[in-house]
Scaffold this motif. Sequence first.
Motif, short mmCIF file in Angstrom:
data_model
loop_
_atom_site.label_atom_id
_atom_site.label_comp_id
_atom_site.label_asym_id
_atom_site.label_seq_id
_atom_site.Cartn_x
_atom_site.Cartn_y
_atom_site.Cartn_z
N LEU A 180 -48.67 50.54 66.59
CA LEU A 180 -49.80 51.49 66.35
C LEU A 180 -49.48 52.22 64.88
CD1 LEU A 180 -50.17 53.20 69.67
CD2 LEU A 180 -51.72 51.77 68.55
N THR A 181 -48.07 52.45 64.76
CA THR A 181 -47.57 52.90 63.30
C THR A 181 -46.74 51.92 62.70
OG1 THR A 181 -47.84 55.15 64.41
CG2 THR A 181 -46.45 54.81 62.24
N PRO A 182 -47.25 50.94 61.96
CA PRO A 182 -46.52 49.95 61.16
C PRO A 182 -45.34 50.59 60.42
CG PRO A 182 -48.80 49.78 61.14
CD PRO A 182 -48.71 50.80 61.44
N SER A 183 -44.29 49.93 60.55
CA SER A 183 -43.17 50.31 59.62
C SER A 183 -43.32 49.30 58.41
CB SER A 183 -41.73 49.94 60.35
OG SER A 183 -41.48 48.55 60.30
N VAL A 184 -42.27 49.65 57.38
CA VAL A 184 -42.54 48.82 56.07
C VAL A 184 -42.18 47.28 56.52
CG1 VAL A 184 -39.99 49.32 55.58
CG2 VAL A 184 -41.38 48.61 53.87
N LEU A 185 -41.37 47.14 57.57
CA LEU A 185 -41.21 45.58 57.76
C LEU A 185 -42.24 45.17 58.42
CD1 LEU A 185 -37.55 46.11 59.65
CD2 LEU A 185 -38.07 45.75 56.85
N ASP A 186 -43.38 45.92 59.16
CA ASP A 186 -44.61 45.42 59.74
C ASP A 186 -45.64 45.10 58.70
OD1 ASP A 186 -43.68 45.62 62.56
OD2 ASP A 186 -43.82 47.64 62.39
N ARG A 187 -45.55 46.03 57.69
CA ARG A 187 -46.44 46.13 56.73
C ARG A 187 -46.36 44.74 55.65
NH1 ARG A 187 -45.00 50.03 53.88
NH2 ARG A 187 -44.40 48.99 51.69
N VAL A 188 -45.04 44.35 55.55
CA VAL A 188 -44.86 43.15 54.61
C VAL A 188 -44.68 41.77 55.50
CG1 VAL A 188 -44.03 44.68 52.70
CG2 VAL A 188 -42.44 43.38 54.68
N GLY A 189 -44.53 42.16 56.83
CA GLY A 189 -44.49 40.98 57.50
C GLY A 189 -43.21 40.16 57.54
N ALA A 190 -42.06 41.38 57.39
CA ALA A 190 -41.02 40.55 57.48
C ALA A 190 -40.46 39.59 58.46
CB ALA A 190 -39.74 41.75 57.57
N LEU A 191 -39.93 38.56 58.22
CA LEU A 191 -39.74 37.42 59.15
C LEU A 191 -40.88 36.38 59.75
CD1 LEU A 191 -37.00 39.26 61.46
CD2 LEU A 191 -36.53 38.01 59.52
N ARG A 192 -41.78 36.79 58.88
CA ARG A 192 -42.99 35.67 59.27
C ARG A 192 -42.87 34.41 58.59
NH1 ARG A 192 -47.37 36.65 55.26
NH2 ARG A 192 -46.59 38.47 53.98
N THR A 193 -41.95 34.58 57.34
CA THR A 193 -41.85 33.26 56.76
C THR A 193 -40.26 32.86 56.93
OG1 THR A 193 -41.61 34.31 54.82
CG2 THR A 193 -43.69 33.50 55.21
N ALA A 194 -40.10 31.60 56.86
CA ALA A 194 -38.45 31.30 57.05
C ALA A 194 -37.64 32.01 56.13
CB ALA A 194 -38.41 29.72 56.82
N ARG A 195 -36.56 32.37 56.87
CA ARG A 195 -35.55 33.27 55.99
C ARG A 195 -34.80 32.37 54.95
NH1 ARG A 195 -31.79 35.31 60.43
NH2 ARG A 195 -32.00 33.18 61.16
N ALA A 196 -34.24 32.87 53.92
CA ALA A 196 -33.60 32.16 52.77
C ALA A 196 -32.32 31.31 53.42
CB ALA A 196 -33.22 33.08 51.84
N ARG A 197 -32.11 30.22 53.71
CA ARG A 197 -31.15 29.52 53.91
C ARG A 197 -30.22 28.94 53.14
NH1 ARG A 197 -29.19 24.53 56.05
NH2 ARG A 197 -28.69 24.86 58.55
N HIS A 198 -29.05 29.53 53.29
CA HIS A 198 -27.98 29.20 52.24
C HIS A 198 -26.49 29.19 53.08
CE1 HIS A 198 -30.35 30.08 48.73
NE2 HIS A 198 -30.69 31.19 49.33
#
Length: 363
Positions: A180-198
């Motif tokens: 209902l109240t998106p955080s900045v992580l929700d707004r940009v969709g953090a973790l919806r694409t594969a994380r940088a793998r190193h």
Amino acid sequence: MTTSTDGQQPAEKLTDEAYGALRASAALWAGTSLLITNEQGKVLVQKVGYRPFRLLPGGAVDKGENAARAASRELHEELGITATIRRGLAVDWVSAAAVQAPKEMRFPGEILHVFDGGVWSEEQIAAIELAPHEIQAVEFAEPADLPSLMSPSDARRALSALRARIAGAGVVLLEDGVPLTPSVLDRVGALRTARARHHLPFHARPVPDHLEVRQSWAWAFAPDGRVLVLLEPDTGAACLPGGSPEREDGGNPEATLAREAREEAAAELTRTMYLGYLSDPSEPCAHVRYAAALASVGPALVDPATGSTYARILATPEQALEFFDWGPHAAEQLQAAHQARILLGIPRAAHQPVTELTGPISW
């Protein structure tokens, strides 16, 4: 008891029996689930014979049972693990339309609680005993893979709960998996694409002369011990400030770092300290790592290299690691960053919600 037809004046007085029947007619189901991750940040999902999609551990809340106790019961029944569940992550109002249940089920909607099942070690994972004839298998999935493994509403809910856990701001209220109240992580969709793998070895020593430096990143500490993390607005991908060398840097990785921090994040760094480098077995190159103190952050700029304006957040170093898949060597780099933080005279950050930096600030 009274009901009102217009929200202003009572329309009629109801008996307790009639009021109870009215409330029962509007009742929803109640469910519970658990978000469990391994030490690499992957999410535990279950394969069951009665659904084509993967599920989080959990199930229905029984009559007279509270949601947290139901989560503990389901954990024991499905995975053979006994634990007391205390921390909630999300409460989701699930509409009948979102589920697309068969008509004969007469699904009225559901209130579904998501609890924090914690980060499980290899020993805890090895202790799992699957419920026979119910749970066929468990696996740990990369967060970005959840939409392809789970139903759309379940994947939204799981990712929202995971972002809430990382953000550390408390229980998030959802409607059909959407905050209902998106955080900045929700707004940009953090973790919806594969994380940088190193998954690259970390070496706390100078770069050998024969290795070319391909990248220069920094753990940039604010005075409260949190570090600067950049989130790409179109993909949700995260990075620490830094980047690749350019001719104007004159072969100096520290100059690369300072330039990239200004271009990507409008950040000025001071008291830069070398930590070490990552080596890539597939090619002869080095990725150097620094620690530094944040002196200031200006207005958000468009990064000339990507054309994007990054969302800038402050997170504890431990929260920051959640955005990356750095494998077993991540702990060594984190330890080196904390050692540098101490030398910089910066305190260890208390656990707290991530903070978005939206305007100029100086320290």
